[in-house]
Structure formats: structure tokens, C-alpha cells
Design a protein around this motif. Structure first.
Motif, short mmCIF file in Angstrom:
data_model
loop_
_atom_site.label_atom_id
_atom_site.label_comp_id
_atom_site.label_asym_id
_atom_site.label_seq_id
_atom_site.Cartn_x
_atom_site.Cartn_y
_atom_site.Cartn_z
N ASP A 108 33.14 49.72 41.12
CA ASP A 108 34.93 49.99 41.40
C ASP A 108 35.57 49.17 40.11
N LYS A 109 36.46 49.75 39.64
CA LYS A 109 37.04 48.72 38.74
C LYS A 109 38.40 47.90 39.41
N GLY A 110 38.67 48.29 40.51
CA GLY A 110 39.79 47.68 41.31
C GLY A 110 39.18 46.26 41.90
N ARG A 111 40.04 45.51 42.38
CA ARG A 111 39.59 44.39 42.81
C ARG A 111 39.07 44.48 44.33
N ALA A 118 45.38 52.70 49.94
CA ALA A 118 45.75 51.17 49.39
C ALA A 118 46.73 50.64 50.38
N SER A 165 33.05 45.11 42.77
CA SER A 165 34.42 45.41 42.29
C SER A 165 34.62 44.82 41.17
#
Length: 313
Positions: A34-37, A44, A110
Motif C-alpha cells: 500500500d502506498k499509504g503510511r 481513515a 506500507s
């Protein structure tokens, strides 16, 4: 990592989490990127010091038996609880918790943006933004928003039919800590700038304080999509005051832009999957603008992969 039964799942939102869990429970190995943190996607939660806001999806509802059963299991474990009416469920203590539960114990990488997919004989390798290559994988499940799927497929020379029919509405999400609570836990005017006002603090398991999450309507968000955040904050605090009919005296305000917030046009199939190359895509853009649609689509893609790899669901 060259044995059969290893699947890459791109996206750690509800669709990706449902697919990954279903694949793992059937005996396959998975790796989630996943590109998110963190995990959760549009489910979210934003934390600023002692403040907490569910600035993405506000609640879940079930229409079908599969998701209703999942919500019931989460409820028995204390992972979700009802809010603003018995049919609406929220994660406890944040909206991220159901996704976090599905991904528990699974390898999640992540802050990793996959830019290209490379076919290597019967397997796939994944190239990320840093130039690192991951794999090989027997199959790939892509569960990010449809426009991002199309960008990835175009860069990889891969085609999945029908995906171009999916479209999204954007949403500006406005978070405010104030000293005046709204008259109801959930207000949905659906006109002008304001689509909904959620009294975050009223959700079960949340920290004390008066915190509101305001979602702008799709039309307003689209017209103001590229506006500076300070402009969005100024416009939406005025609109929120007008809607509630009271002064708010905020101690904290911020805005978040969701480019792909709510599905406007779904492709109306459970998932897309090409058995010739063992690659597929899933998400709420397949079935509709609901968390349940993302969950059902992720399960459908996992089933397609399981059947193709000789692991009946």
C-alpha cells in the motif's frame, strides 16, 4: 518465493483486506502493498495530538448476508458497534479497525507505491517507486481506485476490460474541534456545500471532546478541487456554522482532499479477472458506493484467484 500459491495484493483498504484474508484462510501466501503510511484506505482516521477524526468513510451498513455476517463477527469481538441508528456500524475505536482486523498477522508493506508490473514467464514481479522489485508472484490482485488501476495497467502494458466505465466523485473532508456540539450525531443536508456533518465524538470508543467531520457535496468538491486548503477551511467553517445555526469557536481546523471519494458509476460486475495472466482488480468501483461493495468485490476476486490456482474457495 517461487512456489505456487503466492499472491500480491495491491491496496490495504477494505477490498484488499477482504481479498488478502480470504486468500490466506484458503492456504495461499499473500503480501500486501500500500502506498499509504498505514492500512484502511478511505476507512481513515486522522490523529492530531489528542484529537481524532474519522475523516473518510463514516459508517458501514450491510445489505447482503456475507457482510452482515462479518459485521456480526466484528461486533462480538468489540471491533465495531452501532452508531446513529442500529443499521449503522462504526469501527471501535476508529474506522480503521475492521481493516486492521482482516489484515492481522498478514505481511503488509506500507509506504510502497507500485509503478509497474512485469510478467516473468508464469509469474509477476512488481516494481516500486524506489526501483525495488518484489516477487515472483503467481497472481496479482489490484484493489486501489479504478483510475489508479488504469494508470498502473497502462504502465505495465496490461488491459482489463470495462474498468474505464468506473468513475468517482471527489470530496473535501473538513475536520473541526469546537466547543459547541451539533443537535444530532449525523446530519445530512445534502445541499449546497455540505453533504454531511458527523459528530465524531459521539461514536463509541472515541476520546472525549467536541469534534466534527464535515464532508462537502460532490458538486461543491469538484468545483473547488484544486483550491488551496486555507480557502477550503474558510468556506466550510462558514457553511458549517450556517448549517448548524450556531457559533463553533474552533480550536482546530483542517481539510483533506479525497480525489476518489465516492463511486458515481460502477462497472456492475463483482470483480475483473484475467485467468490468462492471473491478474485481476476489485473495489467498490465494481459494485457501488458502499464499504460492503468493496468487501464483496475483494471476496469475489479472491475466489477467482483461488479457483484459477486450484484452491477451491
Amino acid at each position: 518465493m517461487n512456489e505456487r500459491g503466492i499472491v500480491a495484493v495491491l491496496g490495504a483498504g477494505m477490498a484488499g483486506a477482504a481479498a488478502a484474508r480470504h486468500l490466506a484462510e484458503a492456504g495461499l501466501r499473500v503480501r500486501v502493498f500500500d502506498k499509504g503510511r498505514g492500512v484502511g484506505g478511505r476507512m481513515a482516521t486522522r490523529r492530531v495530538g489528542d484529537l481524532q477524526f474519522d475523516h473518510g468513510a463514516q459508517f458501514m451498513r450491510a445489505r447482503g448476508t456475507a457482510f452482515a455476517g462479518q459485521i456480526d463477527r466484528w461486533a462480538r469481538s468489540g471491533i465495531v458497534a452501532p452508531w446513529a441508528g442500529s443499521e449503522r456500524s462504526v469501527g471501535v475505536p476508529s474506522m480503521v479497525e475492521p481493516v486492521r482486523d482482516l489484515l492481522s498477522g498478514l505481511p503488509v508493506q506500507s509506504a510502497t507505491t507500485i509503478l509497474r508490473l512485469h510478467r516473468d514467464g508464469a509469474h509477476w514481479r512488481l516494481e516500486d517507486a524506489s526501483g525495488a522489485v518484489h516477487g515472483p508472484f503467481d497472481a496479482v490482485a489490484i484493489t486501489v481506485p479504478a483510475p489508479q488501476v488504469m494508470t498502473l495497467l497502462a504502465a505495465s502494458g496490461v488491459i482489463l476490460p470495462d474498468i474505464a466505465h468506473a468513475s468517482y466523485a471527489p470530496c473535501w473532508s473538513f475536520m473541526i474541534a469546537a466547543d459547541t456540539s451539533p443537535p444530532e450525531d449525523l446530519i445530512e443536508p445534502g445541499a449546497g456545500p455540505i453533504g454531511l456533518i458527523a459528530y465524531d465524538s459521539s461514536k463509541p470508543g472515541r476520546p472525549p471532546g467536541i469534534r466534527l467531520t464535515v464532508h462537502a457535496t460532490p458538486d461543491w468538491s469538484r468545483r473547488h478541487l484544486e483550491a488551496p486548503r486555507e480557502t477550503i477551511v474558510a468556506e466550510l467553517v462558514r457553511a458549517t456554522r450556517d448549517c448548524l445555526g450556531s457559533e463553533l469557536r474552533p480550536s482546530h481546523m483542517e481539510a483533506h482532499r479525497w480525489r476518489y471519494a465516492q463511486v458515481e458509476n460502477a462497472v456492475q460486475v463483482p470483480c475483473l479477472y484475467d485467468p490468462a495472466c492471473r491478474l485481476g482488480a476489485a473495489g467498490d468501483w465494481c459494485l457501488g458506493a458502499r464499504i460492503e461493495a468493496a468487501y464483496d468485490s475483494g471476496l469475489a476476486l479472491a475466489d477467482a484467484i483461488l479457483n484459477d490456482l486450484g484452491h477451491p474457495a
